[in-house]
Design an enzyme around this catalytic site. Structure first.
Site, PDB file in Angstrom:
ATOM      1  N   ARG A 233      21.622  31.798 -26.379  1.00  0.00           N
ATOM      2  CA  ARG A 233      22.094  30.637 -25.432  1.00  0.00           C
ATOM      3  C   ARG A 233      23.292  30.107 -25.718  1.00  0.00           C
ATOM      4  NH1 ARG A 233      17.980  31.829 -23.156  1.00  0.00           N
ATOM      5  NH2 ARG A 233      16.218  30.635 -22.459  1.00  0.00           N
ATOM      6  N   GLU A 262      25.607  27.073 -17.112  1.00  0.00           N
ATOM      7  CA  GLU A 262      24.983  28.058 -15.989  1.00  0.00           C
ATOM      8  C   GLU A 262      24.695  27.331 -14.484  1.00  0.00           C
ATOM      9  OE1 GLU A 262      22.046  30.650 -17.845  1.00  0.00           O
ATOM     10  OE2 GLU A 262      23.323  30.899 -19.605  1.00  0.00           O
ATOM     11  N   HIS A 280      23.590  36.093 -17.458  1.00  0.00           N
ATOM     12  CA  HIS A 280      22.301  36.049 -18.079  1.00  0.00           C
ATOM     13  C   HIS A 280      20.940  36.991 -17.585  1.00  0.00           C
ATOM     14  CE1 HIS A 280      19.618  32.429 -19.885  1.00  0.00           C
ATOM     15  NE2 HIS A 280      19.302  33.528 -20.164  1.00  0.00           N
TER      16      HIS A 280
END
Ligand code: GLV
Length: 314
Positions: A233, A262, A280
């Site tokens: 993360r 994000e 991601h």
């Protein structure tokens, strides 16, 4: 009949088990639901199947608990998008998807390790910009994986899958975890891990304890010219400190699949040298995303049937 809200439309075959179990399924459409819509629908449903971009905070959970919400199943192994404390207090079960995305995510970590060691991002960019002037005996010199020391921060399922892959490439693998793992290569402090990590790869969840855990001080403790890879993360790494470390040569390269913010990463990252970026996609294979969705659906059905699934986190 129980009602299940799937926060965005998914391939029907992935979620077929919900209707097969006799439940009524509503979905949030192709775009998914905003936070307000999610909070507005939560009191009307028995279960929510969420994705990691849904902010399942105390507003959503309290709204759900005022109705009949019993379970939130996140189609992700990470669940930092869900207020676990609120779920626990309100008696709402939360499920995640452990064990089905380890290989796919470890593959992306290896991809980033390879790309950083071999400077493929810089090389491809030069080629595309017309800046390749021919084969060059001293051009784009990276480093061999063979013999390079890999430090894994965290040795859960994904960390182990990375370790297995890295060993095949001849890397020397070390790891640090909160508790001794009983596995070869364990070092008992983060500092010690940093001091041996030519490449540091992050495999811990985002939590209050891990937020900002890798900042300038940590990057400076790595051997100079090291590499950082993050497929966990974004919030675990201080991104401004990372860019500083790339700019001043503390790090030679970095590879990121995840970002603090994000889908709009810190603009400094986008302009930084020697940085390989992915949006991601750690678990983004057809088979893996299907398995993740099926596992979240299974957890949902088990809770609605009065059982506690193995993938319940609270
Ligand atoms: C993806 O980031 C996941 O947590 O599954």
């Amino acid at each position: 009949v129980k009602t299940i809200l799937v926060t965005r439309r998914l391939p029907p075959s992935w979620v077929v088990s919900l209707e097969d179990a006799g439940h009524m399924v509503i979905d949030g459409g192709a775009e998914g639901l905003g936070h307000r819509q999610l909070a507005a629908l939560a009191p009307e449903v028995d279960a929510v199947v969420s994705v990691l971009t849904d902010q399942v905070d105390s507003d959503v959970l309290e709204a759900g608990a005022a109705g009949r919400l019993r379970v939130v199943a996140n189609i992700a192994v990470g669940y930092d998008n869900i207020d676990i404390g609120a779920a626990q207090r309100l008696g709402i079960t939360v499920c995640n998807t452990p064990g089905v995305l380890d290989g796919a995510t470890a593959d992306i970590a290896m991809f980033l390790i390879l790309a950083c060691c071999r400077l493929t991002g810089d090389a491809e960019t030069a080629l595309r910009r017309g800046q390749w002037h021919g084969w060059d005996i001293t051009g784009f010199l990276g480093r061999d994986l063979e013999g390079t020391r890999l430090g894994l921060l965290g040795l859960g399922r994904i960390g182990r899958a990375v370790s297995r892959r890295a060993e095949v490439f001849g890397m020397r693998v070390f790891h640090h975890a909160r508790r001794p793992t009983g596995t070869d290569g364990y070092v008992d402090s983060l500092d010690e891990l940093l001091s041996v990590a030519d490449v540091l790869s992050i495999h811990v969840p985002l939590s209050a304890q891990t937020r900002g855990m890798i900042a300038g001080g940590e990057l400076h403790r790595m051997p100079r010219g090291g590499i950082l890879v993050n497929t966990a993360r974004g919030g675990i790494v201080d991104e401004d400190d990372l860019v500083d470390a790339l700019e001043d040569g503390t790090l030679a390269a970095a590879g990121l699949d995840v970002f603090e913010n994000e889908p709009r990463p810190n603009p400094r990252l986008l302009g930084s040298p020697h940085l390989v970026l992915l949006p991601h996609v750690g678990s983004a294979t057809v088979e893996t995303r299907r398995r993740m969705t099926e596992l979240a659906c299974r957890g949902t059905c088990e809770v609605l049937a009065g059982h506690r699934p193995f993938n319940a986190v609270v």
